[in-house]
Design an enzyme around this catalytic site. Structure first.
Site, PDB file in Angstrom:
ATOM      1  CB  ILE A 153      -0.868   0.299   1.282  1.00  0.00           C
ATOM      2  CG1 ILE A 153      -1.703  -1.159   1.252  1.00  0.00           C
ATOM      3  CG2 ILE A 153      -1.788   1.201   0.999  1.00  0.00           C
ATOM      4  CD1 ILE A 153      -2.516  -1.732   0.024  1.00  0.00           C
ATOM      5  CB  THR A 154       1.535   3.797  -2.707  1.00  0.00           C
ATOM      6  OG1 THR A 154       1.944   2.721  -3.449  1.00  0.00           O
ATOM      7  CG2 THR A 154       2.284   4.986  -2.795  1.00  0.00           C
ATOM      8  NE  ARG A 239      -5.807  -1.572 -15.503  1.00  0.00           N
ATOM      9  CZ  ARG A 239      -6.841  -2.525 -15.930  1.00  0.00           C
ATOM     10  NH1 ARG A 239      -7.408  -2.266 -16.924  1.00  0.00           N
ATOM     11  NH2 ARG A 239      -6.779  -3.352 -15.072  1.00  0.00           N
ATOM     12  CD  GLN A 275      25.779   6.731 -38.589  1.00  0.00           C
ATOM     13  OE1 GLN A 275      25.973   5.406 -38.426  1.00  0.00           O
ATOM     14  NE2 GLN A 275      25.516   7.527 -39.486  1.00  0.00           N
ATOM     15  CB  ILE A 333      23.992   6.099 -22.868  1.00  0.00           C
ATOM     16  CG1 ILE A 333      23.492   5.725 -24.435  1.00  0.00           C
ATOM     17  CG2 ILE A 333      24.533   7.742 -23.562  1.00  0.00           C
ATOM     18  CD1 ILE A 333      22.205   6.793 -24.921  1.00  0.00           C
ATOM     19  N   GLY A 336      29.647   2.596 -17.133  1.00  0.00           N
ATOM     20  CA  GLY A 336      29.952   2.386 -15.725  1.00  0.00           C
ATOM     21  C   GLY A 336      29.356   3.237 -14.841  1.00  0.00           C
ATOM     22  CD  GLU A 359      -3.563   1.384 -10.332  1.00  0.00           C
ATOM     23  OE1 GLU A 359      -4.669   1.564 -10.906  1.00  0.00           O
ATOM     24  OE2 GLU A 359      -3.867   1.403  -8.973  1.00  0.00           O
ATOM     25  CB  THR A 361       0.837  -7.385 -14.573  1.00  0.00           C
ATOM     26  OG1 THR A 361      -0.118  -8.349 -14.878  1.00  0.00           O
ATOM     27  CG2 THR A 361       1.037  -7.816 -13.086  1.00  0.00           C
TER      28      THR A 361
END
Length: 375
Positions: A153-154, A239, A275, A333, A336, A359, A361
């Site tokens: 529960i958020t 959603r 590129q 991009i 590390g 909300e 899957t």
């Protein structure tokens, strides 16, 4: 697609995220808690009640306004946006299904940012399969006796009340789902420990536990046995909200990758001059813009009163999966450094992983989409 009002909201939310949330987010991640002072500022700017009518303490904006706002907040912090979404997800059922008294008592302080409300549907044994909900509420005089446990529960650790779904006995029928507004201060209401999660560290999550909690009958939300209607009242909106979070997070990743590619030098020139890097960035930008149009279209359908269920699932599925693809490529991009704490891309990479999960899957979205198409 954005009119003048929505452009103003977009700019305000972006400036707030950069000036107020960004300076606090690293400390909030470390502490595992979003700062109260930033939440209070969110409330002062009207973000906690963006699309709640003014008579209930909100700003009176349309649903599209909240989506534009959510996208910009998420470009900086997915945790902050997830808390706002949870607050909104629990407030909308009260707006749509609550009595006038419930709206004034429970919705107004939530919209004003003075109180927090959680949405408590998921259980340890019942996620997308809501038929398996085991939390019960039996009538007893003027009350219902609530017993059960909700999970993931958020806003659970800090909520002042929650919209809770439980099975209630119905004479002559199987037990049916009923929604209740349950105050955290009532005896028998307790919280589990804060969950340690892969991401969203600044957004608190925990179980809510109910042990013989007495809930007055006037705190039934909607009708007894009408819980599915209450839960469904915010289904598409929830959603689309997640889709907008995914959109903002993906854009945030791309922002970081473009910045890093312009600064990081290898073989005598910025990696953004190569590129391959440029093509990857261009491909991601195209996918994000395609997702943006899908999310905005779904939000506008929701505002117009159309059935947005299919469009919401399309937006949620596409954008949540795309966000994870973008996060992966943007971390690549960074090389590390992208794997190290302290770089925003590392946080985005962790935070966005939940988007295809909560909300509904991605697999559930594919079920909804295919069912709608194959009717």
């Amino acid at each position: 697609m954005l009119d003048r009002e929505h452009l103003m909201i977009q700019q305000l939310a972006r400036e707030f995220a950069v000036n107020e949330i960004a300076p606090a987010i690293d400390e909030a991640e470390e502490a595992g808690e979003f700062p109260d002072e930033v939440w209070e500022k969110l409330a002062r700017y009207g973000f906690t009640g963006c699309c709640i009518p003014r008579e209930y303490g909100g700003q009176g904006g349309d649903f599209f306004s909240s989506i534009v706002m959510m996208e910009q907040i998420c470009r900086t912090s997915v945790s902050a946006a997830s808390m706002l979404m949870a607050n909104s997800l629990s407030g909308m059922p009260i707006l749509k299904c609550g009595t006038e008294e419930q709206k004034q008592k429970y919705l107004r302080p939530v919209a004003e940012g003075k109180k927090r409300c959680a949405f408590a549907l998921t259980e340890p044994g019942a996620g997308s399969d809501t038929n398996s909900i085991s939390t019960t509420a039996r009538p007893d005089g003027d009350d219902f006796i609530l017993n059960g446990r909700k999970t993931f529960i958020t806003l659970g650790p800090t909520c002042d009340w929650a919209v809770v779904f439980a099975k209630t006995p119905i004479e002559g029928r199987k037990p049916a789902l009923t929604a209740f507004i349950v105050e955290a201060a009532w005896p028998g209401f307790s919280r589990g420990k804060r969950e340690k999660k892969l991401g969203l560290h600044a957004s608190g999550t925990c179980d809510l536990i109910f042990e013989d909690v007495r809930v007055p009958k006037e705190n039934v939300l909607g009708t007894v046995g009408g819980g599915w209607k209450v839960a469904g009242s915010g289904l598409s909106a929830g959603r689309i909200n997640v889709a907008s979070q995914s959109l903002g997070g993906a854009q945030g990743c791309l922002d970081e990758a473009i910045k890093y590619a312009g600064e990081r030098t290898q073989f005598g020139k910025p990696i953004g001059k190569f590129q391959n890097t440029r093509f990857v960035i261009a491909e991601m930008a195209a996918k994000i813009e395609a997702g943006r149009q899908l999310v905005y279209s779904a939000a506008q359908m929701q505002d117009s009163g159309q059935d947005a269920l299919l469009q919401a699932s399309l937006a949620k599925y596409y954008m949540s999966e795309t966000a994870n693809e973008v996060a992966y490529k943007c971390l690549q991009i960074h090389g590390g450094y992208g794997y190290m704490e302290g770089f925003a891309i590392e946080r985005f990479y962790r935070d966005l992983r939940v988007m295809p999960v909560y909300e509904g899957t991605s697999e559930v979205q594919l079920m909804v989409i295919s069912s709608a198409l194959m009717k």
